[in-house]
Design a protein around this motif. Structure first.
Motif: not given
Length: 127
Positions: A27-31, A53-62, A5-12
């Motif tokens: 943010a993506a790293a914490w998510l 593609g925000i904070g990580v590469p765009r990847d539709a399959a992922r 929950k703390a990791q998620y809140n930090a990401a947000r």
């Protein structure tokens, strides 16, 4: 300490710039940390990041995989987005029946956009 929950809140906070400067990569790293522990909202948010593609590469399959994980836990937002993936063929072969199924699951929980998309499916006779 590994509290999801703390990791998620930090990401947000990092995504929205609340109390800190916006940083989509951090943010993506914490998510990622929270999602890897099964946190549905983190899986959903990381799926959005991957789809755009925000904070990580765009990847539709992922993005699809992450939405599936969160949807399986009953998160209506993920169920809706999974429906959109199937409807558009994003990260998966287009499947209007699967799209309608996921829209229905989210619609049952009161998700307005899913209710609308499901109505459109019924109107067009798709799914």
């Amino acid at each position: 300490q590994g509290h999801t929950k703390a990791q998620y809140n930090a990401a947000r906070c990092l995504q929205l710039g609340q109390g800190v400067e916006e940083d989509p990569v951090k943010a993506a790293a914490w998510l990622e940390k929270a999602a890897s522990k099964g946190a549905a909202r983190a899986q959903y948010q990381l799926g959005l990041c991957a789809s755009r593609g925000i904070g990580v590469p765009r990847d539709a399959a992922r993005a699809l995989d992450l939405f599936q994980e969160a949807a399986a836990q009953g998160l209506d937002m993920a169920q809706y987005n999974l429906g959109v993936c199937y409807q558009k063929g994003s990260g998966v072969e287009r499947d209007v029946e699967a799209a309608a199924l996921w829209f229905a699951k989210a619609a049952e929980k009161g998700h307005a956009k899913a209710q609308f998309n499901l109505a459109v499916c019924y109107l067009k006779g798709s799914g």
